[in-house]
Design an enzyme around this catalytic site. Structure first.
Site, mmCIF file in Angstrom:
data_model
loop_
_atom_site.group_PDB
_atom_site.id
_atom_site.type_symbol
_atom_site.label_atom_id
_atom_site.label_comp_id
_atom_site.label_asym_id
_atom_site.label_seq_id
_atom_site.Cartn_x
_atom_site.Cartn_y
_atom_site.Cartn_z
ATOM 1 N N ASN A 51 -4.324 62.597 8.643
ATOM 2 C CA ASN A 51 -5.754 62.792 8.410
ATOM 3 C C ASN A 51 -6.046 64.218 7.947
ATOM 4 O O ASN A 51 -7.186 64.662 7.979
ATOM 5 C CB ASN A 51 -6.542 62.516 9.690
ATOM 6 C CG ASN A 51 -6.334 61.105 10.184
ATOM 7 O OD1 ASN A 51 -6.372 60.158 9.402
ATOM 8 N ND2 ASN A 51 -6.096 60.952 11.473
ATOM 9 N N HIS A 137 -14.591 52.843 16.157
ATOM 10 C CA HIS A 137 -13.360 53.366 16.743
ATOM 11 C C HIS A 137 -13.260 53.053 18.244
ATOM 12 O O HIS A 137 -14.268 52.954 18.946
ATOM 13 C CB HIS A 137 -13.374 54.881 16.542
ATOM 14 C CG HIS A 137 -12.098 55.578 16.859
ATOM 15 N ND1 HIS A 137 -11.914 56.277 18.020
ATOM 16 C CD2 HIS A 137 -10.950 55.693 16.155
ATOM 17 C CE1 HIS A 137 -10.706 56.815 18.013
ATOM 18 N NE2 HIS A 137 -10.097 56.471 16.898
ATOM 19 N N GLU A 181 -20.217 54.738 12.588
ATOM 20 C CA GLU A 181 -19.458 55.801 11.936
ATOM 21 C C GLU A 181 -20.058 55.975 10.547
ATOM 22 O O GLU A 181 -20.569 55.009 9.975
ATOM 23 C CB GLU A 181 -17.978 55.410 11.820
ATOM 24 C CG GLU A 181 -17.299 55.278 13.163
ATOM 25 C CD GLU A 181 -15.834 54.831 13.049
ATOM 26 O OE1 GLU A 181 -15.190 55.113 12.023
ATOM 27 O OE2 GLU A 181 -15.355 54.193 13.998
ATOM 28 N N SER A 185 -12.942 54.430 9.609
ATOM 29 C CA SER A 185 -11.597 54.987 9.549
ATOM 30 C C SER A 185 -10.546 54.009 9.039
ATOM 31 O O SER A 185 -9.524 54.435 8.526
ATOM 32 C CB SER A 185 -11.189 55.502 10.921
ATOM 33 O OG SER A 185 -11.303 54.483 11.878
ATOM 34 N N ASP A 210 -20.789 58.922 14.171
ATOM 35 C CA ASP A 210 -19.468 59.537 14.277
ATOM 36 C C ASP A 210 -18.989 59.880 12.859
ATOM 37 O O ASP A 210 -18.796 58.988 12.034
ATOM 38 C CB ASP A 210 -18.536 58.530 14.968
ATOM 39 C CG ASP A 210 -17.108 59.034 15.130
ATOM 40 O OD1 ASP A 210 -16.644 59.804 14.283
ATOM 41 O OD2 ASP A 210 -16.451 58.614 16.109
ATOM 42 N N HIS A 213 -14.189 61.127 10.037
ATOM 43 C CA HIS A 213 -13.422 61.149 8.788
ATOM 44 C C HIS A 213 -14.182 61.733 7.607
ATOM 45 O O HIS A 213 -13.595 62.016 6.568
ATOM 46 C CB HIS A 213 -12.931 59.742 8.450
ATOM 47 C CG HIS A 213 -11.932 59.249 9.437
ATOM 48 N ND1 HIS A 213 -10.590 59.543 9.330
ATOM 49 C CD2 HIS A 213 -12.081 58.542 10.573
ATOM 50 C CE1 HIS A 213 -9.955 59.011 10.362
ATOM 51 N NE2 HIS A 213 -10.843 58.396 11.129
ATOM 52 N N LYS A 243 -9.099 66.368 12.016
ATOM 53 C CA LYS A 243 -8.768 65.634 10.789
ATOM 54 C C LYS A 243 -8.858 66.572 9.590
ATOM 55 O O LYS A 243 -8.005 67.442 9.450
ATOM 56 C CB LYS A 243 -9.636 64.392 10.729
ATOM 57 C CG LYS A 243 -9.138 63.428 11.803
ATOM 58 C CD LYS A 243 -9.967 62.238 12.119
ATOM 59 C CE LYS A 243 -9.229 61.443 13.196
ATOM 60 N NZ LYS A 243 -10.061 60.472 13.877
HETATM 61 C C1 LIG Z 1 -10.012 60.017 15.275
HETATM 62 C C2 LIG Z 1 -11.338 59.509 15.661
HETATM 63 C C3 LIG Z 1 -11.921 59.879 16.862
HETATM 64 C C4 LIG Z 1 -11.187 60.697 17.884
HETATM 65 O O1 LIG Z 1 -11.136 62.030 17.496
HETATM 66 P P1 LIG Z 1 -9.972 62.959 18.104
HETATM 67 O O2 LIG Z 1 -10.498 64.333 17.892
HETATM 68 O O3 LIG Z 1 -8.748 62.652 17.336
HETATM 69 O O4 LIG Z 1 -9.849 62.601 19.544
HETATM 70 C C5 LIG Z 1 -13.187 59.441 17.139
HETATM 71 N N1 LIG Z 1 -13.850 58.649 16.265
HETATM 72 C C6 LIG Z 1 -13.308 58.257 15.109
HETATM 73 C C7 LIG Z 1 -14.086 57.391 14.192
HETATM 74 C C8 LIG Z 1 -12.025 58.663 14.782
HETATM 75 O O5 LIG Z 1 -11.471 58.247 13.651
#
Ligand SMILES: *Cc1c(COP(=O)(O)O)cnc(C)c1O
Length: 389
Positions: A51, A137, A181, A185, A210, A213, A243
């Site tokens: 990522n 997620h 999101e 992802s 969220d 990404h 990421k």
């Molecule tokens: C990777 C991810 C997370 C978690 O984030 P980390 O910092 O890796 O714990 C949360 N939400 C989504 C949509 C993700 O892709």
């Protein structure tokens, strides 16, 4: 016999079941690592599974930032931020996030996972209702389960479905939270954000987005999909440093009031050690680079547009992607494993994504493009894909 199930039997049969279904997961350690190329199983592989979208994880500025912060503040934070783990650099990073997102405040969490499982139960409880996109997620789903609120999943990006639920539940619950999101992802597609903002207004729900990404890759300054003009209308915007920003940890962009509330209510923030200085130093450098080196962002977006076009027009492969995350959906887990294996043989590090990470029957390989890739890498990958499918 009056006894509980034997743990050895349980673990053995569980593993065998996973294996037969093509769902067994295992680790594959890197033996070396440099600019988009990983060494694994004794040979160099072009990495299409990280990522690190902007190629920042190895950037000298992040490494320097980490070193300096660690030299000044030590290796560990020594306590939760609510105790004596709170340092000036944590506040500098939160201010940088507020500026980037155009919100009143920023707030750090240990990771994106910790942010989601800490924030959602702080906002909602037994008398409340949460609506979650079906493709959200795992950390969001776990946050919802911890909250003990009623939980409804709506069909992916289907706002008619969401509105039906909102309409029929009005007056039945106390508070309502919609969680989505901005960039999914495993599909690489985007959420209909302005329509969601409209629904939020009409039904008076809380809205949490969220941006794990999208952060760093989307937006004119790398702020993500929720631009500065919209950010104030969203209650909670979450993003991660792990990421595109090449570091570790997570942030929330939010109002002053909600920040004060979470500082008092989010258990994963209160009862967990603050992020260590080195991590904060790297993250500060990464946020600064978004402004200073926009070329990484434009490069990955250009590569992704070209790649999606080639997949579709030259190879007839349909992908839901609208971003740097490009899944090739094959259906069955074993087929996805086979394709990943053939790509591995051809020199590409790609991993199969299987249930429960994605819905049954939609196993896939997930290609993530980064600023470290070259156009030649992509044409070679396309060739390998056409012989592997
Ligand atoms: C990777 C991810 C997370 C978690 O984030 P980390 O910092 O890796 O714990 C949360 N939400 C989504 C949509 C993700 O892709």
């Amino acid at each position: 016999m009056d006894s509980f199930e034997d743990v050895t039997d349980f673990i053995h049969s569980e593993l065998r079941f996973q294996d037969e279904a093509g769902l067994l997961r295992s680790l594959l350690p890197m033996e070396g690592l440099q600019r988009g190329v990983v060494k694994a199983k004794g040979k160099p592989l072009i990495d299409f599974s990280s990522n690190d979208y902007l190629g920042m994880a190895g950037h000298p500025a992040l490494i320097e930032g980490a070193k300096k912060a660690m030299q000044k503040w030590g290796a560990g934070a020594r306590a939760s931020r609510l105790m004596s783990g709170d340092m000036e650099i944590h506040h500098s990073l939160e201010s940088a996030i507020a500026v980037l997102k155009g919100t009143e405040e920023g707030l750090l969490f240990g990771s994106g996972y910790l942010a989601n499982i800490g924030i959602i139960p702080a906002l909602c409880g037994r008398n409340d209702v949460i609506y979650s996109d079906r493709l959200n997620h795992a950390s969001i789903v776990d946050g919802i389960l911890l909250s003990r609120a009623r939980f409804f999943r709506f069909r992916h990006n289907d706002l008619n479905h969401l509105e039906e639920l909102l309409k029929s539940h009005r007056s039945r619950y106390r508070r309502a939270l919609i969680v989505i999101e901005s960039l999914y992802s495993m599909n690489g597609d985007l959420a209909p954000v302005s329509e969601l903002l409209e629904l939020k207004r009409r039904y008076g729900t809380i809205l949490m987005i969220d941006e794990a990404h999208a952060t760093g890759v989307f937006g004119s300054k790398g702020e993500g999909i929720i631009g500065r003009t919209e950010a104030g209308a969203v209650d909670i915007i979450m993003g991660t440093f792990g990421k595109a920003l090449g570091g570790y940890g997570a942030f929330v962009a939010l109002s002053n009031q909600i920040k004060r509330f979470l500082l008092n209510r989010a258990r994963t923030l209160i009862f967990s050690t603050a992020l260590p200085p080195a991590v904060i130093g790297a993250n500060l450098a990464a946020v600064k680079l978004l402004e200073e080196e926009p070329e990484h962002r434009s490069r990955v977006c250009e590569l992704a547009t070209k790649f999606r076009k080639a997949l579709k027009e030259d190879m007839g492969i349909n992908t839901p992607s609208e971003s740097q995350i490009v899944p090739v959906i094959v259906g069955e887990s074993l087929d996805a494993l086979k394709l990943a294996e053939s790509l591995l043989d051809a020199g590409f590090f790609v991993r199969a994504i299987r249930p429960p990470t994605v819905p049954k029957g939609t196993a896939r390989i997930r290609l993530s493009l980064t600023a470290n890739h070259s156009s030649e890498d992509l044409s070679h990958l396309l060739e390998a894909l056409s012989s592997g499918i």
